[in-house]
Enzyme design. Structure first.
Site, mmCIF file in Angstrom:
data_model
loop_
_atom_site.group_PDB
_atom_site.id
_atom_site.type_symbol
_atom_site.label_atom_id
_atom_site.label_comp_id
_atom_site.label_asym_id
_atom_site.label_seq_id
_atom_site.Cartn_x
_atom_site.Cartn_y
_atom_site.Cartn_z
ATOM 1 N N GLY A 282 58.153 25.002 56.343
ATOM 2 C CA GLY A 282 56.965 25.147 55.508
ATOM 3 C C GLY A 282 56.709 26.588 55.115
ATOM 4 O O GLY A 282 57.612 27.424 55.155
ATOM 5 N N ASP B 70 69.772 32.847 56.780
ATOM 6 C CA ASP B 70 69.979 32.509 58.198
ATOM 7 C C ASP B 70 71.461 32.162 58.364
ATOM 8 O O ASP B 70 71.817 31.010 58.596
ATOM 9 C CB ASP B 70 69.072 31.350 58.581
ATOM 10 C CG ASP B 70 67.605 31.679 58.344
ATOM 11 O OD1 ASP B 70 66.981 32.241 59.237
ATOM 12 O OD2 ASP B 70 67.101 31.415 57.229
ATOM 13 N N ARG C 217 57.942 34.966 56.999
ATOM 14 C CA ARG C 217 57.370 35.994 57.870
ATOM 15 C C ARG C 217 56.968 37.259 57.092
ATOM 16 O O ARG C 217 56.274 38.114 57.645
ATOM 17 C CB ARG C 217 58.352 36.350 58.989
ATOM 18 C CG ARG C 217 58.506 35.211 60.008
ATOM 19 C CD ARG C 217 59.293 35.634 61.246
ATOM 20 N NE ARG C 217 59.196 34.655 62.316
ATOM 21 C CZ ARG C 217 60.104 33.701 62.572
ATOM 22 N NH1 ARG C 217 61.182 33.599 61.832
ATOM 23 N NH2 ARG C 217 59.920 32.855 63.578
ATOM 24 N N HIS D 266 62.951 28.830 49.489
ATOM 25 C CA HIS D 266 62.993 27.387 49.764
ATOM 26 C C HIS D 266 63.114 26.591 48.467
ATOM 27 O O HIS D 266 63.861 25.615 48.386
ATOM 28 C CB HIS D 266 61.697 26.926 50.458
ATOM 29 C CG HIS D 266 61.420 27.566 51.775
ATOM 30 N ND1 HIS D 266 60.385 28.449 51.962
ATOM 31 C CD2 HIS D 266 62.020 27.436 52.982
ATOM 32 C CE1 HIS D 266 60.352 28.836 53.233
ATOM 33 N NE2 HIS D 266 61.329 28.238 53.866
ATOM 34 N N VAL E 296 67.828 34.454 48.459
ATOM 35 C CA VAL E 296 66.897 34.713 47.351
ATOM 36 C C VAL E 296 66.031 35.911 47.759
ATOM 37 O O VAL E 296 65.500 35.953 48.878
ATOM 38 C CB VAL E 296 66.024 33.473 47.059
ATOM 39 C CG1 VAL E 296 65.037 33.765 45.937
ATOM 40 C CG2 VAL E 296 66.908 32.282 46.713
ATOM 41 N N LEU F 282 56.283 27.537 52.136
ATOM 42 C CA LEU F 282 57.367 27.573 51.151
ATOM 43 C C LEU F 282 57.243 28.767 50.199
ATOM 44 O O LEU F 282 56.150 29.135 49.780
ATOM 45 C CB LEU F 282 57.377 26.274 50.333
ATOM 46 C CG LEU F 282 57.591 24.974 51.121
ATOM 47 C CD1 LEU F 282 57.664 23.780 50.167
ATOM 48 C CD2 LEU F 282 58.830 25.029 52.004
ATOM 49 N N HIS F 283 58.392 29.360 49.904
ATOM 50 C CA HIS F 283 58.470 30.447 48.926
ATOM 51 C C HIS F 283 59.651 30.164 47.993
ATOM 52 O O HIS F 283 60.329 29.137 48.154
ATOM 53 C CB HIS F 283 58.607 31.800 49.641
ATOM 54 C CG HIS F 283 59.712 31.841 50.660
ATOM 55 N ND1 HIS F 283 61.043 31.725 50.335
ATOM 56 C CD2 HIS F 283 59.686 31.954 52.021
ATOM 57 C CE1 HIS F 283 61.785 31.793 51.411
ATOM 58 N NE2 HIS F 283 60.991 31.913 52.471
ATOM 59 N N GLU F 284 59.909 31.091 47.080
ATOM 60 C CA GLU F 284 60.954 30.848 46.077
ATOM 61 C C GLU F 284 62.335 30.630 46.708
ATOM 62 O O GLU F 284 63.189 29.995 46.097
ATOM 63 C CB GLU F 284 61.005 31.982 45.045
ATOM 64 C CG GLU F 284 59.895 31.920 43.995
ATOM 65 C CD GLU F 284 59.919 30.632 43.138
ATOM 66 O OE1 GLU F 284 61.008 30.140 42.819
ATOM 67 O OE2 GLU F 284 58.829 30.123 42.819
HETATM 68 P P1 AMP Z 1 62.716 28.180 57.236
HETATM 69 O O1 AMP Z 1 61.529 27.494 56.650
HETATM 70 O O2 AMP Z 1 62.555 29.646 57.441
HETATM 71 O O3 AMP Z 1 63.253 27.462 58.449
HETATM 72 O O4 AMP Z 1 63.858 28.054 56.130
HETATM 73 C C1 AMP Z 1 64.253 26.809 55.638
HETATM 74 C C2 AMP Z 1 65.536 26.982 54.871
HETATM 75 O O5 AMP Z 1 65.326 27.886 53.789
HETATM 76 C C3 AMP Z 1 66.672 27.581 55.724
HETATM 77 O O6 AMP Z 1 67.888 26.958 55.372
HETATM 78 C C4 AMP Z 1 66.645 29.022 55.308
HETATM 79 O O7 AMP Z 1 67.894 29.668 55.477
HETATM 80 C C5 AMP Z 1 66.289 28.912 53.853
HETATM 81 N N1 AMP Z 1 65.739 30.173 53.362
HETATM 82 C C6 AMP Z 1 64.657 30.842 53.824
HETATM 83 N N2 AMP Z 1 64.497 32.000 53.158
HETATM 84 C C7 AMP Z 1 65.499 32.064 52.249
HETATM 85 C C8 AMP Z 1 65.896 33.019 51.268
HETATM 86 N N3 AMP Z 1 65.222 34.152 51.071
HETATM 87 N N4 AMP Z 1 66.983 32.737 50.517
HETATM 88 C C9 AMP Z 1 67.697 31.610 50.711
HETATM 89 N N5 AMP Z 1 67.373 30.679 51.615
HETATM 90 C C10 AMP Z 1 66.301 30.895 52.385
#
Ligand code: AMP
Length: 279
Positions: free
Chosen positions: A31, A150, A187, A37, A176, A33-35
């Site tokens: 959750g 990640d 974060r 995601h 991204v 969510l940003h660009e």
């Molecule tokens: P999270 O909500 O942080 O667990 O991320 C969910 C998914 O989004 C994971 O596969 C992350 O690697 C991916 N994600 C998060 N930030 C980015 C980003 N800046 N660019 C590409 N993928 C991202």
């Protein structure tokens, strides 16, 4: 857009879609969510008929002194954004749905979970692998998309899928970034203005490392020293790790003779940020 809160509802819907011949692409998220995601959600469109995302802040992947309680949660906004990007279904479970009383099964992936974030966050990848294995069994996707931000997580999930024979294609999506280069992260919203500016040194150091390699530098420790110096030139920043590793095994490399992963984790104030680049 459908919203499922129980595993059974989610699984029955996926099964019924698959019986009708539909393919499902899945994006697991925590959750906020940003660009980053949303780019993963957009990516599902060209791969499958249906897009499913999950929103679940997984307690099992946070250490006792980490930010589980204060991790940003904004479900209403997340659902609006997911809908805007034409997500077909959202799996939105409560903790008791994922870890009911008596829960005792965990997935331990081996060597690739040991270095980098695995070394600084003991138990993190056990939590990640466990929840992703469960989500795969609940959502039943054909394809699952993970961000290369990640990078180690992507390697761990690919290993798990191969080792446990999940019939799922794992796809990595490029990092991204904000306009100025900072890798997008849920974060980042913890950062003060000053920390946000200092955190940009991580991105800057990736570019410097890349240029060193292009100019013929092969010695990993010289590149690592330069990266550390750039990041620590500001006393707001504290390095957790800087390593240059084989992108498949994540084992340290001393001489760069083929594309290698430069992986960085650093604190901006109290906020731990990660970034990487294949150089
Ligand atoms: P999270 O909500 O942080 O667990 O991320 C969910 C998914 O989004 C994971 O596969 C992350 O690697 C991916 N994600 C998060 N930030 C980015 C980003 N800046 N660019 C590409 N993928 C991202």
């Amino acid at each position: 857009m459908l919203i499922f809160k129980t595993s059974q509802q989610m699984q029955l819907w996926s099964l019924s879609q698959k019986r009708r011949g539909k393919t499902i692409a899945f994006v697991p998220t925590m959750g906020a969510l940003h660009e980053g995601h949303l780019a993963l959600i957009d990516d599902t469109r060209k791969r499958c008929d249906l897009c499913v995302i999950s929103i679940y802040v997984n307690p099992a992947q946070f250490g006792p002194n980490e930010d589980f309680n204060k991790y940003p949660r904004d479900t209403e906004r997340d659902l609006a954004l997911a809908k805007e990007r034409r997500t077909d279904a959202v799996f939105l479970p409560a903790n008791e749905e994922i870890y009911p009383a008596g829960y005792q099964t965990f997935v331990n992936v081996g060597e690739v979970t040991k270095p980098l974030c695995g070394a600084s966050r003991p138990g993190h990848f056990r939590g990640v692998a466990t929840v992703v294995a469960k989500l795969f069994n609940i959502v039943l996707p054909d394809v699952a998309i993970f961000g290369e931000k990640d990078f180690q997580q992507l390697v761990v999930i690919k290993r798990m899928v191969r080792d446990l024979n999940f019939p799922i294609e794992i796809v990595g999506h490029p990092i991204v970034r904000e306009k100025d280069g900072l890798a997008m992260s849920s974060r980042n919203r913890y950062l003060s203005g000053e920390e946000r500016a200092a955190a940009l040194s991580i991105f800057k150091s990736l570019g410097e490392a890349e240029r060193m390699v292009k100019n013929g530098e092969k010695n990993a420790s010289r590149i690592i020293s330069k990266v550390k110096a750039t990041i620590e030139s500001n006393n707001i920043m504290r390095i957790d790790y800087v390593n240059i590793v084989n992108p498949e095994t994540l084992i340290d490399i001393s001489e760069i003779t083929r594309p290698s992963l430069l992986a960085i984790a650093a604190f901006a104030g109290k906020t731990r940020l990660i970034d990487n680049r294949v150089i």
